[in-house]
Write an enzyme that holds these catalytic residues in place. Structure first.
Site: not given
Ligand code: TRP
Length: 326
Positions: A107, A189, A192
């Site tokens: 982050k 997979k 989003k």
């Protein structure tokens, strides 16, 4: 106990990987499922969309089978005791170990202009979420393993310093490996953050589902009987297995094995299976999202259960810390 981030729309990967696990747990355990609205402030400081995101996440989870009468389904910010426990835990967490956390480093790289202290202490807040209910099982995916390890460390540290209050929380799923729902483009997979066109969302309208499935990667087809399937094809079979009828799947298996499979028909059937699977969830979620009174009731009832559990724990915590002066 588990937490659900209110960022992004729920997709089939979340459904089979997480929500189905929650739904199964609700009949066997005392469950606390929380929308992690405070955690989202570490990465999404703009709160204009927060309310609609919270409403959508609640609606999608309820539409997927989570029952607010069986579990405590609540918002993190409605349990104020969590903030207090977070403060105490911050005195037990070392800056060094927080700085070494993988998600923190990631982050910090993604948002170099907003490396806030909340981001650093994200795992401390997550620990407070979990141990405030003295929870022992935490249904989460692989990406949360390090946070859970830290949670165990903080809980143990508290216990050693102030007395045994908290059980050691462990990651949980129902014995089987978590289902990894493959994306439609043959790589990885459903997710989003990666290829949205290869991910099916529970809110996708029917024509969009058909369009996405149509674009799924196939190959030239088998030329010899009983050839093992390449990944891209095996993935589509797995998707049909998850959402479709097992008899029809069997027919396509046989067609693959004797080299008569027609990918056009196979994908058309997969698209219809997806459409049928998602329709009731999408429609139910949309109806719930419209129903502000119902959502308010859900949140109030959830907060009541969560606060009852939290305040019991906090009485023990304050006692253990000797914060009782008369
Ligand atoms: N960090 C979790 C995620 O990114 C969300 C979360 C917040 C959570 N609090 C939690 C998960 C407590 C499990 C338990 O998905």
């Amino acid at each position: 106990m588990s937490g659900i981030r209110p960022t992004g729309f729920l997709h089939l990967g979340n459904y089979f990987g997480a929500v189905k696990n929650y739904v199964r747990m609700q009949d066997e355990y005392e469950c606390y499922f929380m929308v992690a609205d405070l955690h989202s402030l570490t990465t999404h400081p703009d709160t204009k969309e927060l309310k609609s995101n919270i409403h959508r996440v609640l609606a999608e989870n309820i539409a997927s089978g989570l029952d607010p009468d069986k579990v405590a389904l609540y918002c993190q910010s409605h349990v104020h005791d969590t903030a207090e426990l977070y403060l105490y835990l911050n005195m037990l967490a070392y800056v060094g170990e927080l700085e070494r956390t993988t998600t923190f480093k990631e982050k910090a790289r993604q948002q170099p202009d907003n490396v806030n202290a909340g981001l650093l202490t994200y795992p401390v807040l997550q620990t407070a979420d979990i141990i405030i209910h003295r929870a022992s099982l935490v249904p989460v995916g692989k990406d949360q393993e390090q946070h859970l390890e830290m949670c165990r460390n903080f809980a143990n540290r508290f216990n050693h310093r102030f007395g045994e209050i908290f059980p050691e929380p462990a990651a949980f799923n129902f014995g089987e490996d978590l289902v990894k729902v493959p994306s439609l483009d043959g790589s990885g997979k459903m997710s989003k953050s990666e290829n949205q066109n290869a991910t099916i969302y529970l809110s996708d309208p029917e024509d969009l589902i058909r369009k996405k499935v149509k674009k799924a990667i196939t190959d030239v087809g088998p030329t010899e009987p009983n050839t093992p399937k390449p990944d891209s094809i095996a993935n589509l079979f797995l998707l049909m297995k998850l959402v479709g009828s097992q008899e029809r799947l069997q027919v396509f298996e046989e067609a693959w094995n004797n080299c008569t499979i027609l990918y056009g028909d196979f994908k058309a059937q997969l698209a219809e299976d997806m459409v049928e699977f998602i329709r009731p969830i999408r429609e139910k979620a949309a109806a719930i999202q419209e129903d502000n009174n119902y959502l308010k009731e859900v949140m109030e009832k959830g907060a009541e259960k969560a606060n009852a559990s939290a305040s019991k724990t906090m009485a023990l915590v304050r006692e253990a810390l000797r914060l009782n002066y008369y």
